[in-house]
Design an enzyme around this catalytic site. Structure first.
Site, PDB file in Angstrom:
ATOM      1  N   ARG A  46       0.923  -1.398  -0.077  1.00  0.00           N
ATOM      2  CA  ARG A  46      -0.073  -0.018   0.016  1.00  0.00           C
ATOM      3  C   ARG A  46       0.854   1.344  -0.071  1.00  0.00           C
ATOM      4  NH1 ARG A  46       2.342   2.071   3.939  1.00  0.00           N
ATOM      5  NH2 ARG A  46       0.958   3.696   3.483  1.00  0.00           N
ATOM      6  N   GLY A  47       0.213   2.424  -0.095  1.00  0.00           N
ATOM      7  CA  GLY A  47       0.901   3.761  -0.215  1.00  0.00           C
ATOM      8  C   GLY A  47       1.100   3.982  -1.712  1.00  0.00           C
ATOM      9  N   ALA A  48       0.801   5.238  -1.973  1.00  0.00           N
ATOM     10  CA  ALA A  48       0.739   5.634  -3.490  1.00  0.00           C
ATOM     11  C   ALA A  48       1.786   5.042  -4.417  1.00  0.00           C
ATOM     12  CB  ALA A  48       0.365   7.166  -3.620  1.00  0.00           C
ATOM     13  N   GLN A 196      -2.005   2.410   9.844  1.00  0.00           N
ATOM     14  CA  GLN A 196      -0.650   2.388   9.152  1.00  0.00           C
ATOM     15  C   GLN A 196       0.334   3.119  10.135  1.00  0.00           C
ATOM     16  OE1 GLN A 196      -3.576   3.172   7.877  1.00  0.00           O
ATOM     17  NE2 GLN A 196      -3.700   2.735   5.637  1.00  0.00           N
ATOM     18  N   ASP A 237      -1.706  10.916  -1.940  1.00  0.00           N
ATOM     19  CA  ASP A 237      -2.107   9.873  -2.756  1.00  0.00           C
ATOM     20  C   ASP A 237      -2.491  10.601  -4.240  1.00  0.00           C
ATOM     21  OD1 ASP A 237      -2.752   8.518  -0.264  1.00  0.00           O
ATOM     22  OD2 ASP A 237      -2.577   7.163  -1.692  1.00  0.00           O
ATOM     23  N   ASN A 247      -5.202  12.491   0.692  1.00  0.00           N
ATOM     24  CA  ASN A 247      -4.371  11.650   1.408  1.00  0.00           C
ATOM     25  C   ASN A 247      -4.980  10.876   2.361  1.00  0.00           C
ATOM     26  OD1 ASN A 247      -1.514  10.815   2.045  1.00  0.00           O
ATOM     27  ND2 ASN A 247      -1.832  11.889   3.733  1.00  0.00           N
ATOM     28  N   LYS A 248      -4.540   9.988   3.244  1.00  0.00           N
ATOM     29  CA  LYS A 248      -4.971   9.240   4.086  1.00  0.00           C
ATOM     30  C   LYS A 248      -6.115   9.958   5.073  1.00  0.00           C
ATOM     31  CE  LYS A 248      -4.898   5.746   4.389  1.00  0.00           C
ATOM     32  NZ  LYS A 248      -5.997   4.922   3.729  1.00  0.00           N
TER      33      LYS A 248
HETATM   34  O1  MRU Z   1      -4.306   3.250   2.222  1.00  0.00           O
HETATM   35  P1  MRU Z   1      -3.061   3.727   2.022  1.00  0.00           P
HETATM   36  O2  MRU Z   1      -2.160   2.904   3.096  1.00  0.00           O
HETATM   37  O3  MRU Z   1      -2.336   2.966   0.830  1.00  0.00           O
HETATM   38  O4  MRU Z   1      -2.628   4.960   2.251  1.00  0.00           O
HETATM   39  C1  MRU Z   1      -1.415   5.725   2.069  1.00  0.00           C
HETATM   40  C2  MRU Z   1      -1.601   7.139   2.198  1.00  0.00           C
HETATM   41  O5  MRU Z   1      -2.415   7.844   2.338  1.00  0.00           O
HETATM   42  C3  MRU Z   1      -0.050   7.708   2.148  1.00  0.00           C
HETATM   43  O6  MRU Z   1       0.164   8.846   3.123  1.00  0.00           O
HETATM   44  C4  MRU Z   1       0.200   8.087   0.736  1.00  0.00           C
HETATM   45  O7  MRU Z   1      -0.078   7.030  -0.149  1.00  0.00           O
HETATM   46  C5  MRU Z   1       1.521   8.591   0.694  1.00  0.00           C
HETATM   47  S1  MRU Z   1       2.865   7.450   0.489  1.00  0.00           S
HETATM   48  C6  MRU Z   1       4.183   7.978   0.334  1.00  0.00           C
END
Ligand code: MRU
Length: 347
Positions: A46-48, A196, A237, A247-248
């Site tokens: 996970r994470g963009a 997370q 994201d 973002n999250k």
């Molecule tokens: O749902 P996730 O864990 O994929 O969400 C991740 C986030 O919101 C991060 O802050 C974002 O992707 C930036 S990661 C460098």
């Protein structure tokens, strides 16, 4: 780095299983594009930026699985693989960006035959991975200038090495500031409901020996009121053309709290996160995740059966609450619409 978020080995993709961290460090093997799509959907990765890179390898694996000998059949197959990958998670633009880039590479190389196109797709995925680490290191360099020595930093979710191909974006800035010898303390929002912050960011920062404290999401305001937070730093994201940031879930609350307390709120992200096709944040699709992520913790029910649940995975922070967008091409300030265009050399 003390771990690898994703690695290509023995002709397969291996993903560090983030659903099992911080207790178990294990890898999930992906031999097909559907393995990759499933892993993204289940948030094993996970994470963009990380899911963008994983999707690129998914495209290479999908191409390898195609048995067609006709260029048109190959094109169609690649399109189908791309569709499966972009159907996994809708908010982070990086999957769409990576799939598009891979499709273009496939198209260009198809002139040299299908075997050549397949080989080039794999090479492209490997370069995408390397580019991401490189971009994050650059984001770190550019961003650490904004971090004063002795800062107490609030971060939300995980925008670290785990959320990228390595080094991280928001945590990359923190890493770079720490590597530059700055003394820091990081407050980590636990980041309900997927945790997370407590599971991943706490794990990463502990490994790096960066001083940190875990807090529940609803404690951030109290700490700001007590003067204990100097700045907030998060990832993104998707960034709209006007600088609004998805973002999250919970990021918007942090940004508003920072605004109320006049605390700098920074967003660190690679330029691949910017989506010029989206004018502002209201147009960014927001993923809704399964109810069970809220009603269960580690398989144990924590809410009554039958309760109505809303599980929004992301929110949008309007550009007016953001002090700077930190990218690998430099940090930009308001007005973001104009400065983003300048950064991308769009006249
Ligand atoms: O749902 P996730 O864990 O994929 O969400 C991740 C986030 O919101 C991060 O802050 C974002 O992707 C930036 S990661 C460098």
């Amino acid at each position: 780095m003390k771990f690898k978020t994703l690695k290509w080995q023995n002709h397969k993709l291996y993903l560090l299983d983030q659903t099992r961290l911080p207790l178990i460090e294990s890898y999930v093997e992906c031999a097909t594009y559907l393995d990759v799509a499933r892993a993204i959907k289940k948030m094993i990765i996970r994470g963009a930026p990380a899911i963008g890179v994983a999707a690129a390898f998914g495209m290479a694996l999908g191409a390898r699985q195609l048995t067609t000998r006709s260029p048109e059949g190959f094109r169609q197959g690649i399109r189908k693989v791309g569709q499966a990958l972009i159907a996994t998670r809708p908010t982070a633009v990086n999957i769409f960006w990576a799939v598009e880039r891979m499709k273009q590479v496939a198209e260009k190389n198809l002139l040299n035959g299908i075997a050549a196109a397949k080989a080039t797709l794999l090479r492209e995925a490997v370069s995408l991975l390397k580019e991401d680490v490189q971009a994050n290191r650059e984001i770190g360099k550019q961003g650490q200038i904004l971090i004063p020595d002795g800062s107490s930093i609030l971060t939300h979710c995980n925008a670290g090495a785990l959320a990228t191909a390595g080094y991280g974006t928001a945590l990359g800035v923190i890493r770079a500031a720490s590597e530059a010898g700055k003394r820091l303390h990081v407050f980590i929002d636990e980041t309900r409901p997927f945790l997370q912050g407590s599971r991943l960011t706490a794990w990463e920062l502990q490994k790096e020996r960066i001083p940190c404290t875990l807090i529940a999401d609803n404690m951030a305001g109290a700490l700001m009121a007590q003067g204990k937070i100097d700045l907030a730093l998060v990832g993104a994201d998707r960034i709209a053309a006007n600088g609004d940031v998805a973002n999250k879930i919970g990021t918007y609350s942090v940004a508003r709290l920072c605004h109320a307390h006049r605390i700098p709120f920074y967003v660190a992200a690679p330029t691949s996160t910017v989506d010029f096709s989206i004018a502002n944040g209201t147009k960014i699709p927001i993923e809704q995740r399964p109810e069970a992520e809220m009603t269960f913790i580690q398989g144990k029910r924590i809410a009554p059966r039958g309760i109505k649940v809303l599980n929004l995975a992301f929110d949008v922070t309007p550009n007016r609450y953001i002090w700077a967008l930190i990218t690998e091409k430099g940090a930009i300030f308001r007005p973001f619409k104009k400065n983003l265009r300048k950064l991308f050399k769009i006249i």
